[in-house]
Design a protein around this motif. Structure first.
Motif, PDB file in Angstrom:
ATOM      1  N   ALA A  84       0.865  -1.176   0.000  1.00 28.50           N
ATOM      2  CA  ALA A  84       0.000   0.000   0.000  1.00 28.50           C
ATOM      3  C   ALA A  84       0.901   1.225   0.000  1.00 28.50           C
ATOM      4  O   ALA A  84       2.030   1.185   0.521  1.00 28.50           O
ATOM      5  N   TYR A  85       0.416   2.308  -0.578  1.00 21.41           N
ATOM      6  CA  TYR A  85       1.228   3.518  -0.719  1.00 21.41           C
ATOM      7  C   TYR A  85       0.350   4.736  -0.509  1.00 21.41           C
ATOM      8  O   TYR A  85      -0.768   4.799  -1.024  1.00 21.41           O
ATOM      9  N   ILE A  86       0.864   5.712   0.245  1.00 23.55           N
ATOM     10  CA  ILE A  86       0.171   6.988   0.378  1.00 23.55           C
ATOM     11  C   ILE A  86       1.139   8.120   0.087  1.00 23.55           C
ATOM     12  O   ILE A  86       2.240   8.184   0.638  1.00 23.55           O
TER      13      ILE A  86
ATOM     14  N   GLU B  72       4.417   7.326 -10.045  1.00 23.35           N
ATOM     15  CA  GLU B  72       4.930   6.045 -10.555  1.00 23.35           C
ATOM     16  C   GLU B  72       4.700   4.924  -9.536  1.00 23.35           C
ATOM     17  O   GLU B  72       4.301   3.826  -9.903  1.00 23.35           O
ATOM     18  N   CYS B  73       4.935   5.220  -8.273  1.00 22.54           N
ATOM     19  CA  CYS B  73       4.726   4.217  -7.221  1.00 22.54           C
ATOM     20  C   CYS B  73       3.245   3.935  -7.026  1.00 22.54           C
ATOM     21  O   CYS B  73       2.846   2.781  -6.844  1.00 22.54           O
ATOM     22  N   ILE B  74       2.445   4.970  -7.061  1.00 24.30           N
ATOM     23  CA  ILE B  74       1.005   4.810  -6.905  1.00 24.30           C
ATOM     24  C   ILE B  74       0.449   3.879  -7.974  1.00 24.30           C
ATOM     25  O   ILE B  74      -0.380   3.019  -7.691  1.00 24.30           O
ATOM     26  N   LYS B  75       0.929   4.022  -9.185  1.00 25.43           N
ATOM     27  CA  LYS B  75       0.430   3.191 -10.282  1.00 25.43           C
ATOM     28  C   LYS B  75       0.811   1.720 -10.132  1.00 25.43           C
ATOM     29  O   LYS B  75       0.151   0.850 -10.686  1.00 25.43           O
TER      30      LYS B  75
ATOM     31  N   GLY C 270      -3.473   5.699  -1.557  1.00 25.45           N
ATOM     32  CA  GLY C 270      -4.252   6.781  -0.984  1.00 25.45           C
ATOM     33  C   GLY C 270      -3.513   8.092  -1.044  1.00 25.45           C
ATOM     34  O   GLY C 270      -2.316   8.142  -1.369  1.00 25.45           O
ATOM     35  N   CYS C 271      -4.254   9.154  -0.729  1.00 24.08           N
ATOM     36  CA  CYS C 271      -3.666  10.489  -0.700  1.00 24.08           C
ATOM     37  C   CYS C 271      -4.473  11.379   0.242  1.00 24.08           C
ATOM     38  O   CYS C 271      -5.636  11.097   0.528  1.00 24.08           O
ATOM     39  N   PRO C 272      -3.870  12.472   0.703  1.00 25.49           N
ATOM     40  CA  PRO C 272      -4.607  13.465   1.491  1.00 25.49           C
ATOM     41  C   PRO C 272      -5.588  14.225   0.596  1.00 25.49           C
ATOM     42  O   PRO C 272      -5.460  14.223  -0.630  1.00 25.49           O
ATOM     43  N   SER C 273      -6.524  14.924   1.217  1.00 25.79           N
ATOM     44  CA  SER C 273      -7.523  15.679   0.460  1.00 25.79           C
ATOM     45  C   SER C 273      -6.924  16.819  -0.339  1.00 25.79           C
ATOM     46  O   SER C 273      -7.501  17.245  -1.338  1.00 25.79           O
TER      47      SER C 273
ATOM     48  N   PHE D 268      -8.098   5.705  -2.562  1.00 25.32           N
ATOM     49  CA  PHE D 268      -8.687   6.316  -1.375  1.00 25.32           C
ATOM     50  C   PHE D 268      -8.203   7.755  -1.245  1.00 25.32           C
ATOM     51  O   PHE D 268      -6.992   7.999  -1.227  1.00 25.32           O
ATOM     52  N   ILE D 269      -9.130   8.683  -1.166  1.00 27.97           N
ATOM     53  CA  ILE D 269      -8.804  10.086  -0.907  1.00 27.97           C
ATOM     54  C   ILE D 269      -9.297  10.407   0.493  1.00 27.97           C
ATOM     55  O   ILE D 269     -10.495  10.314   0.784  1.00 27.97           O
ATOM     56  N   SER D 270      -8.374  10.757   1.363  1.00 27.81           N
ATOM     57  CA  SER D 270      -8.735  11.087   2.735  1.00 27.81           C
ATOM     58  C   SER D 270      -9.588  12.353   2.765  1.00 27.81           C
ATOM     59  O   SER D 270      -9.467  13.217   1.899  1.00 27.81           O
ATOM     60  N   SER D 271     -10.392  12.463   3.786  1.00 27.01           N
ATOM     61  CA  SER D 271     -11.143  13.701   3.993  1.00 27.01           C
ATOM     62  C   SER D 271     -10.283  14.741   4.717  1.00 27.01           C
ATOM     63  O   SER D 271     -10.693  15.880   4.873  1.00 27.01           O
ATOM     64  N   PHE D 272      -9.067  14.327   5.104  1.00 29.71           N
ATOM     65  CA  PHE D 272      -8.142  15.220   5.811  1.00 29.71           C
ATOM     66  C   PHE D 272      -6.980  15.633   4.924  1.00 29.71           C
ATOM     67  O   PHE D 272      -6.555  14.890   4.044  1.00 29.71           O
ATOM     68  N   LYS D 273      -6.433  16.788   5.208  1.00 31.79           N
ATOM     69  CA  LYS D 273      -5.243  17.268   4.509  1.00 31.79           C
ATOM     70  C   LYS D 273      -4.002  16.548   5.045  1.00 31.79           C
ATOM     71  O   LYS D 273      -4.035  15.956   6.125  1.00 31.79           O
ATOM     72  N   GLY D 274      -2.916  16.653   4.295  1.00 36.47           N
ATOM     73  CA  GLY D 274      -1.643  16.101   4.738  1.00 36.47           C
ATOM     74  C   GLY D 274      -1.231  16.703   6.069  1.00 36.47           C
ATOM     75  O   GLY D 274      -1.363  17.910   6.276  1.00 36.47           O
ATOM     76  N   GLY D 275      -0.754  15.849   6.977  1.00 41.20           N
ATOM     77  CA  GLY D 275      -0.327  16.305   8.293  1.00 41.20           C
ATOM     78  C   GLY D 275      -1.456  16.551   9.260  1.00 41.20           C
ATOM     79  O   GLY D 275      -1.228  16.931  10.409  1.00 41.20           O
TER      80      GLY D 275
END
Length: 159
Positions: A101-103, A111-114, A120-123, A135-142
């Motif tokens: 899994a990768y965020i 490239e890694c995500i693919k 996943g990623c922050p919003s 997956f897109i988080s409902s929260f920002k990074g940090g």
């Protein structure tokens, strides 16, 4: 998407584990802010049989201190080619990308995500990243994005 197949989670740092800002003091010291809720869940990964690893494009001494606190012993910093490091990790642990899994939050993570099974990623991630992840988080990074992603990823193991 087989969440139970995940053996390893890779984290980007700036914009994912942090808000993406870098603070500098007058003596040149660098400061970053980490979310303790993210940290609590990251610390649980090893106990759940999932190895946490960090791959980041910048170098920071403070990151080494924080990752040691969280029990992450593989921290790859100042990396221009994250895909190359990810491939070496796959080989080292005799895994396949279906076990990873990768965020991440920006184009240098794409490239890694693919390649990875669950992503996943922050919003507040880059638009291209948001289009590419599971997956897109409902929260920002940090601000708890990593915690929310890990809760999604590990829901069967932590509930």
């Amino acid at each position: 998407m087989d969440k139970n197949a995940i053996k390893l989670v890779v984290f980007d740092v700036d914009g994912t584990l942090t808000d993406g800002k870098v603070y500098f003091g007058v003596q040149g010291e660098e400061l970053k802010v980490f979310n303790v809720k993210d940290g609590l869940r990251i610390k649980q990964l090893n106990h759940l049989g999932v190895k946490p690893i960090v791959i980041t494009g910048r170098y920071s001494d403070i990151l080494n201190i924080r990752m040691k606190e969280l029990g992450i012993d593989e921290v790859f910093q100042n990396i221009n080619n994250k895909k190359e490091i990810l491939q070496s990790i796959v080989e080292k642990y005799e895994l396949v990308y279906g076990n990873i899994a990768y965020i991440g939050d920006d184009e240098n993570d794409l490239e890694c995500i693919k390649l990875c099974a669950i992503t996943g990623c922050p919003s507040d991630a880059a638009p291209l990243v948001k289009k590419s992840v599971d997956f897109i988080s409902s929260f920002k990074g940090g601000e708890g994005a990593v915690r929310e992603f890990l809760d999604f990823l590990l829901e069967d193991k932590i509930n």
